[in-house]
Write a protein that holds these residues in place. Structure first.
Motif, PDB file in Angstrom:
ATOM      1  N   TYR A   1      11.881  54.869  45.720  1.00  0.00           N
ATOM      2  CA  TYR A   1      11.953  55.638  44.676  1.00  0.00           C
ATOM      3  C   TYR A   1      11.515  56.994  45.018  1.00  0.00           C
ATOM      4  CZ  TYR A   1      11.057  51.446  42.047  1.00  0.00           C
ATOM      5  OH  TYR A   1      11.417  50.311  41.232  1.00  0.00           O
ATOM      6  N   SER A   2      12.245  57.943  43.977  1.00  0.00           N
ATOM      7  CA  SER A   2      12.142  59.216  44.423  1.00  0.00           C
ATOM      8  C   SER A   2      10.842  60.020  44.415  1.00  0.00           C
ATOM      9  CB  SER A   2      12.913  60.194  43.310  1.00  0.00           C
ATOM     10  OG  SER A   2      14.358  59.950  43.363  1.00  0.00           O
ATOM     11  N   TYR A   3       9.859  59.472  43.351  1.00  0.00           N
ATOM     12  CA  TYR A   3       8.738  59.765  43.320  1.00  0.00           C
ATOM     13  C   TYR A   3       7.933  58.747  44.559  1.00  0.00           C
ATOM     14  CZ  TYR A   3       9.025  63.019  39.578  1.00  0.00           C
ATOM     15  OH  TYR A   3       9.431  64.020  38.747  1.00  0.00           O
ATOM     16  N   GLY A   4       7.337  58.900  45.526  1.00  0.00           N
ATOM     17  CA  GLY A   4       6.987  57.992  46.487  1.00  0.00           C
ATOM     18  C   GLY A   4       5.777  57.196  46.103  1.00  0.00           C
ATOM     19  N   ASP A   5       5.073  57.782  45.204  1.00  0.00           N
ATOM     20  CA  ASP A   5       3.742  57.004  44.812  1.00  0.00           C
ATOM     21  C   ASP A   5       4.179  55.493  44.038  1.00  0.00           C
ATOM     22  OD1 ASP A   5       1.881  58.637  45.857  1.00  0.00           O
ATOM     23  OD2 ASP A   5       2.100  60.064  44.211  1.00  0.00           O
ATOM     24  N   ILE A   6       5.409  55.501  43.747  1.00  0.00           N
ATOM     25  CA  ILE A   6       6.077  54.310  42.983  1.00  0.00           C
ATOM     26  C   ILE A   6       6.362  53.307  43.887  1.00  0.00           C
ATOM     27  CG2 ILE A   6       7.823  53.530  41.451  1.00  0.00           C
ATOM     28  CD1 ILE A   6       7.985  56.023  39.917  1.00  0.00           C
ATOM     29  N   THR A   7       5.893  52.146  43.745  1.00  0.00           N
ATOM     30  CA  THR A   7       6.097  51.106  44.650  1.00  0.00           C
ATOM     31  C   THR A   7       7.144  49.770  44.009  1.00  0.00           C
ATOM     32  OG1 THR A   7       3.977  49.863  44.456  1.00  0.00           O
ATOM     33  CG2 THR A   7       4.372  51.562  46.172  1.00  0.00           C
ATOM     34  N   ASN A   8       7.035  49.826  42.737  1.00  0.00           N
ATOM     35  CA  ASN A   8       7.683  48.410  42.484  1.00  0.00           C
ATOM     36  C   ASN A   8       8.198  49.009  40.805  1.00  0.00           C
ATOM     37  OD1 ASN A   8       5.566  47.895  40.005  1.00  0.00           O
ATOM     38  ND2 ASN A   8       4.200  47.682  41.933  1.00  0.00           N
TER      39      ASN A   8
ATOM     40  N   TYR B   1       7.796  47.933  37.902  1.00  0.00           N
ATOM     41  CA  TYR B   1       6.929  47.928  36.946  1.00  0.00           C
ATOM     42  C   TYR B   1       5.950  49.429  36.601  1.00  0.00           C
ATOM     43  CZ  TYR B   1       7.189  42.653  37.026  1.00  0.00           C
ATOM     44  OH  TYR B   1       7.761  41.563  37.064  1.00  0.00           O
ATOM     45  N   GLN B   2       5.879  49.813  37.829  1.00  0.00           N
ATOM     46  CA  GLN B   2       5.443  51.108  37.766  1.00  0.00           C
ATOM     47  C   GLN B   2       6.455  52.293  37.674  1.00  0.00           C
ATOM     48  OE1 GLN B   2       3.713  51.487  42.057  1.00  0.00           O
ATOM     49  NE2 GLN B   2       2.273  52.777  40.981  1.00  0.00           N
ATOM     50  N   ALA B   3       7.760  52.086  37.974  1.00  0.00           N
ATOM     51  CA  ALA B   3       8.784  52.917  37.357  1.00  0.00           C
ATOM     52  C   ALA B   3       8.889  52.668  36.005  1.00  0.00           C
ATOM     53  CB  ALA B   3      10.118  52.378  38.173  1.00  0.00           C
ATOM     54  N   GLN B   4       9.078  51.586  35.326  1.00  0.00           N
ATOM     55  CA  GLN B   4       9.150  51.365  33.889  1.00  0.00           C
ATOM     56  C   GLN B   4       8.095  52.209  33.200  1.00  0.00           C
ATOM     57  OE1 GLN B   4       9.569  47.174  33.324  1.00  0.00           O
ATOM     58  NE2 GLN B   4      11.442  47.195  34.578  1.00  0.00           N
TER      59      GLN B   4
ATOM     60  N   VAL C   1       4.434  64.241  36.020  1.00  0.00           N
ATOM     61  CA  VAL C   1       4.961  62.764  36.334  1.00  0.00           C
ATOM     62  C   VAL C   1       3.909  62.435  37.292  1.00  0.00           C
ATOM     63  CG1 VAL C   1       6.724  61.696  37.058  1.00  0.00           C
ATOM     64  CG2 VAL C   1       7.387  63.447  35.614  1.00  0.00           C
ATOM     65  N   VAL C   2       3.574  62.863  38.295  1.00  0.00           N
ATOM     66  CA  VAL C   2       3.000  62.585  39.501  1.00  0.00           C
ATOM     67  C   VAL C   2       1.566  62.111  38.831  1.00  0.00           C
ATOM     68  CG1 VAL C   2       1.605  62.898  41.519  1.00  0.00           C
ATOM     69  CG2 VAL C   2       3.849  63.528  41.242  1.00  0.00           C
ATOM     70  N   GLU C   3       0.979  62.746  37.889  1.00  0.00           N
ATOM     71  CA  GLU C   3      -0.261  62.456  37.265  1.00  0.00           C
ATOM     72  C   GLU C   3      -0.007  61.050  36.482  1.00  0.00           C
ATOM     73  OE1 GLU C   3      -2.041  65.515  34.817  1.00  0.00           O
ATOM     74  OE2 GLU C   3      -1.961  67.064  36.446  1.00  0.00           O
ATOM     75  N   ALA C   4       0.844  60.844  35.981  1.00  0.00           N
ATOM     76  CA  ALA C   4       1.101  59.660  35.105  1.00  0.00           C
ATOM     77  C   ALA C   4       1.407  58.569  36.038  1.00  0.00           C
ATOM     78  CB  ALA C   4       2.391  59.773  34.280  1.00  0.00           C
TER      79      ALA C   4
ATOM     80  N   LYS D   1      -0.343  58.116  39.035  1.00  0.00           N
ATOM     81  CA  LYS D   1      -1.583  57.827  39.644  1.00  0.00           C
ATOM     82  C   LYS D   1      -2.344  57.189  38.530  1.00  0.00           C
ATOM     83  CE  LYS D   1      -1.124  61.295  42.986  1.00  0.00           C
ATOM     84  NZ  LYS D   1      -1.973  62.666  43.769  1.00  0.00           N
ATOM     85  N   SER D   2      -2.070  57.288  37.160  1.00  0.00           N
ATOM     86  CA  SER D   2      -2.853  56.822  36.133  1.00  0.00           C
ATOM     87  C   SER D   2      -2.504  55.373  35.884  1.00  0.00           C
ATOM     88  CB  SER D   2      -2.844  57.729  34.848  1.00  0.00           C
ATOM     89  OG  SER D   2      -1.520  57.668  34.281  1.00  0.00           O
ATOM     90  N   THR D   3      -1.439  54.890  36.383  1.00  0.00           N
ATOM     91  CA  THR D   3      -0.788  53.779  35.917  1.00  0.00           C
ATOM     92  C   THR D   3      -1.946  52.402  36.578  1.00  0.00           C
ATOM     93  OG1 THR D   3       1.189  54.430  36.195  1.00  0.00           O
ATOM     94  CG2 THR D   3       0.973  51.988  36.358  1.00  0.00           C
TER      95      THR D   3
END
Length: 532
Positions: free
Chosen positions: A388-395, A397-400, A525-528, A530-532
């Motif tokens: 993912y373009s935002y590296g903190d996303i790994t799956n 479900y996080q992307a959605q 977006v990054v804050e969002a 990390k709050s997932t």
């Protein structure tokens, strides 16, 4: 009777301009490995009588497409690209699908088998959306009307029914949020001066057919000289509105500096497509993998940075792989780790320096034994498990979840905006060096807005609004991030200028505001995430 050598000679081409065949550098020769992922069941070298070729005559109707959505198309076209080539999808290469070539000798082999294999290839590729692969590309099949009178005319019948299947694949990709980029096949057939007019007519036809499809990302990867590129590009730009804004990719023939002045002198959306491999020269084939990794992080990264910076970041790595020769790995105690370090270095450089990359390839018949060329094998072994373009996303479900939160993301208050606009801006997201930050050239620093610079109608405020909205909208569509940054902000300013919301000469103020708004939006977006 034509063969590849005859055709290439007739078109004044050399094999160096076609997709690579690594058989001489890292060939898998055992029959067991040949059988492992055969596209045609029962295939083995020299035993065509065992081929299992089921009848396959499934009709395919050209699908209906949803109305063109300009906002979504902009995301597909301008976002940071993480993609994969669907190698041997309709256009087959023997080193990737040897079973097809073996079974083609069988008396009952049918051309429809090519379509059957191609559809299975594509269906598997659609699952990649779940790990952040947002783009796919592959060579278009032959369009019969444009090969009449060329050395390819005797082979047109093989791909007679491929076009509706190609359209169906684009629609299937749209359903899962994948942009589909038509690659260089249609131009490879005609890339000599004798057939350039056919090239241009073929490209115009493809643009007319696909230009109004939202997720059809681009259609050109020309491999000629700048004069021919200009003729083809201008012909496309003269088509309707969708031809004017279409991203056009031009392949540089493995010469990284070839198009820097050409693209820099054009203002339209033209992108250099470079292919990066480390197994095809004698020097590369002998060089240790550790030295390849150092080169990628050092001189190669600097060369890519220089080119990207000179082209408004309109540079993509349209083909690359994790492939290394046996000689490059022979002195490594941990060969898997050595390949992983080499491959990771490439991905980091291509992501930070350019607007994106397309791995070669999605799969081949030796996939279980081939982490170098097969993305299916490389994922989670020598490459990460997600992209993912935002590296903190790994799956997925996080992307959605991130997309949903981005949709609800509030615009900053007037006081917050005033404070943000009082901060310095770096003047844009430039290509990043691996061993040091972005350049200072063109940076806007130490400017404190006073009065008109920060009121609601100022160009800086308008830029901020557009930048924040860009970060938000891109995140809504699959947690994407703006990739072709300089091209996008230039076009955004020109649009604002045409609408009368900014004045001529205010571009620097607008750009400063845009980057502040984009950076602020992406930080939210990054804050969002990390709050997932």
């Amino acid at each position: 009777m034509y063969n590849l050598t005859t055709v290439l000679a007739a078109l004044r081409l050399s094999q160096s301009l076609v997709n690579p065949s690594p058989g001489t550098t890292n060939e898998i020769t055992t029959e067991h490995r040949f059988l492992e992922h055969s596209a045609v069941k029962g295939a083995s070298k020299g035993h065509t009588q065992n081929c299992i070729v089921d009848p396959y005559n499934a009709p395919v109707q050209a699908p209906a497409f949803l109305p063109f959505d300009q906002t979504e198309a902009n995301v597909f076209r301008y976002r940071q690209q993480q993609g994969v080539n669907l190698g041997s999808w309709f256009v087959h290469e023997q080193w990737m699908t040897p079973s097809l070539f073996e079974c083609a000798k069988a008396p009952k082999f049918q051309k429809s088998t090519l379509h059957q294999v191609g559809e299975a290839w594509m269906e598997l590729g659609l699952c990649l959306n779940g790990i952040g692969i947002r783009s796919s590309q592959r060579t278009t099949s032959v369009i019969s009307r444009f090969v009449v009178g060329t050395p390819f005319e005797p082979y047109v019948e093989v791909y007679k029914n491929a076009w509706p299947r190609f359209l169906r694949a684009i629609r299937q990709a749209a359903d899962v949020g994948i942009a589909f980029r038509d690659s260089d096949g249609q131009t490879n057939f005609f890339n000599s001066y004798d057939y350039q007019w056919k090239t241009i007519e073929a490209l115009k036809f493809i643009v007319q057919q696909l230009g109004q499809i939202t997720n059809s990302n681009s259609y050109v990867s020309i491999r000629t000289d700048c004069r021919a590129d200009t003729q083809a590009t201008d012909a496309i730009r003269q088509l309707s509105w969708y031809g004017q804004r279409l991203p056009i990719y031009i392949h540089d023939g493995f010469d990284l500096n070839r198009f820097v002045p050409y693209i820099n002198n054009r203002q339209d959306f033209v992108i250099q497509d470079h292919h990066s491999y480390f197994v095809f020269t004698e020097d590369d084939s002998r060089k240790p993998s550790t030295q390849h990794t150092k080169d990628v992080k050092g001189g190669i990264a600097d060369a890519f940075w220089s080119t990207a910076y000179g082209e408004r970041r309109n540079l993509v790595i349209g083909e690359w792989s994790c492939a290394l020769t046996d000689d490059s790995l022979k002195n490594q105690k941990d060969k898997i780790l050595a390949r992983k370090e080499f491959c990771t270095a490439q991905m980091q450089v291509y992501t930070n320096v350019t607007a994106g990359w397309m791995f070669w390839s999605f799969k081949n018949e030796q996939c279980d034994f081939d982490p170098g060329w097969c993305l299916q094998h490389a994922i989670g072994t020598v490459l990460p498990s997600s992209f993912y373009s935002y590296g903190d996303i790994t799956n997925s479900y996080q992307a959605q979840d991130t997309s949903a939160k981005a949709r609800r993301m509030d615009y900053p208050t007037h006081g917050e905006t005033t404070l943000i606009l009082s901060q310095p801006s770096d003047g844009g997201r430039h290509p990043q060096r691996i061993n040091g930050g972005s350049p200072g050239t063109g940076a806007v620093t130490g400017i404190s807005p006073t009065g008109s610079r920060n009121d609601d109608s100022s160009p800086r405020r308008k830029g901020f609004d557009d930048g924040f909205l860009t970060a938000k909208v891109f995140a809504i569509y699959g947690a994407s991030k703006l990739g072709f940054t300089e091209q996008y902000v230039n076009e955004a300013f020109e649009m604002a200028l045409s609408r009368g919301v900014v004045s001529s000469g205010s571009d620097q103020e607008y750009r400063t505001g845009f980057w502040l708004g984009l950076n602020y939006g992406e930080s939210k977006v990054v804050e969002a995430i990390k709050s997932t």
